[in-house]
Design a protein around this motif. Structure first.
Motif, mmCIF file in Angstrom:
data_model
loop_
_atom_site.group_PDB
_atom_site.id
_atom_site.type_symbol
_atom_site.label_atom_id
_atom_site.label_comp_id
_atom_site.label_asym_id
_atom_site.label_seq_id
_atom_site.Cartn_x
_atom_site.Cartn_y
_atom_site.Cartn_z
ATOM 1 N N PRO A 1 38.484 43.295 43.680
ATOM 2 C CA PRO A 1 39.000 43.845 44.946
ATOM 3 C C PRO A 1 40.338 43.256 45.398
ATOM 4 O O PRO A 1 41.138 43.959 46.002
ATOM 5 N N MET A 2 40.612 41.985 45.091
ATOM 6 C CA MET A 2 41.850 41.355 45.550
ATOM 7 C C MET A 2 42.994 41.512 44.550
ATOM 8 O O MET A 2 44.123 41.123 44.832
ATOM 9 N N ALA A 3 42.725 42.090 43.381
ATOM 10 C CA ALA A 3 43.755 42.251 42.355
ATOM 11 C C ALA A 3 44.690 43.413 42.684
ATOM 12 O O ALA A 3 44.323 44.343 43.406
ATOM 13 N N GLU B 1 34.961 52.340 27.208
ATOM 14 C CA GLU B 1 35.909 53.148 27.987
ATOM 15 C C GLU B 1 35.749 52.893 29.479
ATOM 16 O O GLU B 1 36.740 52.851 30.221
ATOM 17 N N SER B 2 34.512 52.734 29.935
ATOM 18 C CA SER B 2 34.272 52.427 31.353
ATOM 19 C C SER B 2 34.929 51.104 31.732
ATOM 20 O O SER B 2 35.518 50.974 32.813
ATOM 21 N N MET B 3 34.858 50.113 30.843
ATOM 22 C CA MET B 3 35.490 48.822 31.109
ATOM 23 C C MET B 3 37.008 48.955 31.141
ATOM 24 O O MET B 3 37.662 48.367 32.004
ATOM 25 N N VAL B 4 37.571 49.718 30.203
ATOM 26 C CA VAL B 4 39.021 49.911 30.182
ATOM 27 C C VAL B 4 39.467 50.577 31.487
ATOM 28 O O VAL B 4 40.446 50.157 32.111
ATOM 29 N N GLN B 5 38.729 51.589 31.926
ATOM 30 C CA GLN B 5 39.070 52.252 33.191
ATOM 31 C C GLN B 5 38.932 51.295 34.366
ATOM 32 O O GLN B 5 39.761 51.295 35.279
ATOM 33 N N TRP B 6 37.878 50.475 34.347
ATOM 34 C CA TRP B 6 37.660 49.499 35.417
ATOM 35 C C TRP B 6 38.852 48.557 35.536
ATOM 36 O O TRP B 6 39.241 48.172 36.641
ATOM 37 N N CYS B 7 39.466 48.200 34.404
ATOM 38 C CA CYS B 7 40.595 47.263 34.396
ATOM 39 C C CYS B 7 41.773 47.752 35.232
ATOM 40 O O CYS B 7 42.564 46.957 35.728
ATOM 41 N N HIS C 1 49.150 41.331 39.785
ATOM 42 C CA HIS C 1 48.590 40.160 40.475
ATOM 43 C C HIS C 1 47.117 40.091 40.084
ATOM 44 O O HIS C 1 46.250 40.646 40.758
ATOM 45 N N VAL C 2 46.855 39.458 38.917
ATOM 46 C CA VAL C 2 45.503 39.477 38.335
ATOM 47 C C VAL C 2 44.961 38.078 38.046
ATOM 48 O O VAL C 2 43.877 37.951 37.476
ATOM 49 N N GLN C 3 45.696 37.043 38.447
ATOM 50 C CA GLN C 3 45.176 35.677 38.298
ATOM 51 C C GLN C 3 44.962 35.092 39.685
ATOM 52 O O GLN C 3 45.725 35.361 40.608
ATOM 53 N N GLY C 4 43.881 34.305 39.826
ATOM 54 C CA GLY C 4 43.565 33.701 41.116
ATOM 55 C C GLY C 4 42.928 34.662 42.097
ATOM 56 O O GLY C 4 42.880 34.393 43.294
#
Length: 94
Positions: free
Chosen positions: A70-72, A59-65, A16-19
């Motif tokens: 917060p709502m994802a 790598e930090s961005m990949v981990q963040w993904c 659930h990653v859109q909206g």
């Protein structure tokens, strides 16, 4: 920084990653880290992103993904590492 010290990650995020402000939060986080690239929604409900920059920051961005905004609710992150293409700045593509 030379291109040889940069890396590029091509990421597909499902769940659930859109909206849920996933793209905007990705852009803000990438800009905070000084990572270049782009992020966009796909018609199948996933989010696609490219991150270019120093290996540790990418790598930090990949981990963040894996958590995202917060709502994802992230189910899966598929990442492929590629040669950098010299992207500058970070934008949301539509």
């Amino acid at each position: 920084m030379s291109e040889s010290t940069r890396t590029r990650a091509h990421v597909y995020v499902s769940g659930h990653v859109q909206g849920v402000y996933y793209r905007a939060t990705t852009r803000d986080t990438a800009r905070d880290l000084g990572v270049d690239g782009w992020v966009k929604n796909l018609s199948d409900g996933r989010v696609e992103a490219v991150f270019e920059g120093p290996r540790d920051d990418v790598e930090s961005m990949v981990q963040w993904c894996h958590d995202g905004s917060p709502m994802a609710s992230v189910d899966e992150v598929d990442v492929t590492y590629e040669s950098p293409e010299g992207v500058t700045g970070f934008r949301i593509e539509r």
